[in-house]
Enzyme design. Structure first.
Site, PDB file in Angstrom:
ATOM      1  N   ARG A 148       0.872  -1.188   0.000  1.00 43.23           N
ATOM      2  CA  ARG A 148       0.000   0.000   0.000  1.00 43.23           C
ATOM      3  C   ARG A 148       0.899   1.225   0.000  1.00 43.23           C
ATOM      4  NH1 ARG A 148       0.473   1.851   5.249  1.00 43.23           N
ATOM      5  NH2 ARG A 148       0.551   0.273   6.901  1.00 43.23           N
ATOM      6  N   HIS A 177      -1.888   3.469   6.531  1.00 48.50           N
ATOM      7  CA  HIS A 177      -2.806   2.376   6.858  1.00 48.50           C
ATOM      8  C   HIS A 177      -4.256   2.854   6.750  1.00 48.50           C
ATOM      9  CE1 HIS A 177      -4.495  -1.097   8.877  1.00 48.50           C
ATOM     10  NE2 HIS A 177      -5.065  -0.295   9.762  1.00 48.50           N
ATOM     11  N   TYR A 212       7.764   4.537   9.799  1.00 46.96           N
ATOM     12  CA  TYR A 212       8.173   3.130   9.820  1.00 46.96           C
ATOM     13  C   TYR A 212       8.561   2.581   8.445  1.00 46.96           C
ATOM     14  CZ  TYR A 212       3.175   2.589   8.633  1.00 46.96           C
ATOM     15  OH  TYR A 212       1.925   2.694   8.054  1.00 46.96           O
TER      16      TYR A 212
END
Length: 370
Positions: free
Chosen positions: A269, A273, A283
């Site tokens: 993706r 999120h 991250y």
């Protein structure tokens, strides 16, 4: 792997032997070239163009949905860019009578399965009309509880099996969802009853901020399906042709009475999120993003179709313009929906209103009348 007489069985070697068998299934490489001539691809030129059109439409829908969310015109939204092959190509292998039990990132599949786009927008806003599925559209509303749709899918598939329907129940989750207990319960139950289900794990490498390698010691998620007795495969989830073929074959086995399958799609993706505050730069590195952008499912499919003389910049521009018009009309219709009231929710909750809700209903009815 049976041990020979006089030799000690080596469980570690046995594990490695099993893991090595899970080679990623691919048909179309990053350059848009067919690298697996043995794959039985049964799509006509018209179907290939339609699949590409749906993927492009879905990318535009994602871009517009992110903008609408930032404007405060949508509620909950989980970006889908990068997962178009995994989502749309798997759906393309399904039939209208099949039942889809989506996760919260899987709105595109249920829209293509028949849920009006304006209702999908209302679902994002938390409006109850968004969960009112039209007759004949075989879906459930997107599941927010991670992995819960896997247990539900086992039940829906068993119900179809009991009724003798030649259809399948299909569900999706992410790599994070495969760490949930519901995941194991669902595939085990369906496997035990040989129910017609297809369990798809979209391994986009991160469960929110937790990288896939910290979720499980297994080298693939696909191998977990083997433990439940399911034919399982790891697929290049950025390759629409491979995803289509894997799903098509799983459906054929299911309707033939051969039971469920598990498909792990390796994808990515590009966005956060969800739009609810996640920051992927905390991250993920730009190098990682760049590596996956080179695998983009739309780019490689565009190269393939252009080489075949089936796609052009003009054709893509037409699809993009059509998508923008349909999205504009859908959000306008969603904006015209009546404002949701507490009394509406109470009215649709039970066939016969219990005493405690009757009391609350009167309280809210008075407030709403002012």
């Amino acid at each position: 792997m049976a041990s020979k007489k006089g030799q000690q069985f080596d469980p570690v070697a046995n594990l490695h032997e099993i893991e090595e068998k899970f080679e990623m299934f691919q048909i179309l490489n990053e350059e848009g070239e067919i690298v697996n001539e043995s794959a039985n691809l049964d799509l006509s030129d018209e179907e290939l163009v339609e699949l590409m059109s749906r993927m492009v439409f879905t990318r535009i829908l994602d871009q517009r949905s992110i903008s609408l969310n930032r404007q405060g015109r949508l509620g909950f939204y989980a970006p889908t860019a990068g997962q178009e092959a995994s989502q749309i190509a798997s759906h393309y292998a399904l039939e209208k009578e099949d039942y889809i039990l989506p996760g919260y990132r899987d709105v595109p599949q249920i829209v293509w399965h028949g849920l009006p786009l304006w209702k999908a927008f209302l679902w994002s806003r938390g409006h109850f009309v968004g969960g009112q599925v039209p007759e004949g559209v075989n879906i459930l509303a997107p599941q927010i509880i991670i992995g819960a749709q896997y247990v539900q899918t086992a039940g829906v598939a068993l119900g179809m099996q009991k009724r003798g329907k030649k259809a399948v129940a299909v569900t999706y989750t992410g790599d994070g969802g495969s760490s949930q207990g519901d995941f194991y319960e669902g595939i085990n139950f369906a496997g035990a009853f040989k129910s017609p289900a297809i369990f798809i794990v979209q391994n986009n490498q991160y469960a929110i901020s937790t990288p896939r390698e910290l979720q499980t010691a297994a080298s693939t998620i696909a191998q977990k399906g083997i433990a439940a007795g399911l034919p399982s495969i790891q697929v290049d989830g950025m390759d629409p042709l491979a995803v289509y073929v894997a799903t098509r074959d799983a459906r054929k086995r299911a309707v033939a009475g051969e039971g469920p399958s598990l498909i792990e799609t390796i994808c990515y993706r590009y966005g956060p999120h969800t739009m609810a505050g996640d920051d992927p730069t905390r991250y993920r590195t730009s190098d990682t993003d760049s590596k996956w952008e080179k695998k983009d499912p739309i780019v490689r499919f565009r190269k393939y179709l252009t080489e075949k003389g089936l796609w052009s910049e003009e054709k893509e521009a037409e699809v993009i313009e059509k998508a923008k018009e349909e999205i504009k009309a859908a959000i306008k219709k969603a904006d015209e929906a009546p404002k949701q009231k507490v009394t509406d929710l109470i009215n649709i909750m039970n066939e016969e209103m219990p005493a405690n809700l009757k009391e609350q209903y009167e309280i809210y009815a008075q407030k709403e009348s002012k």
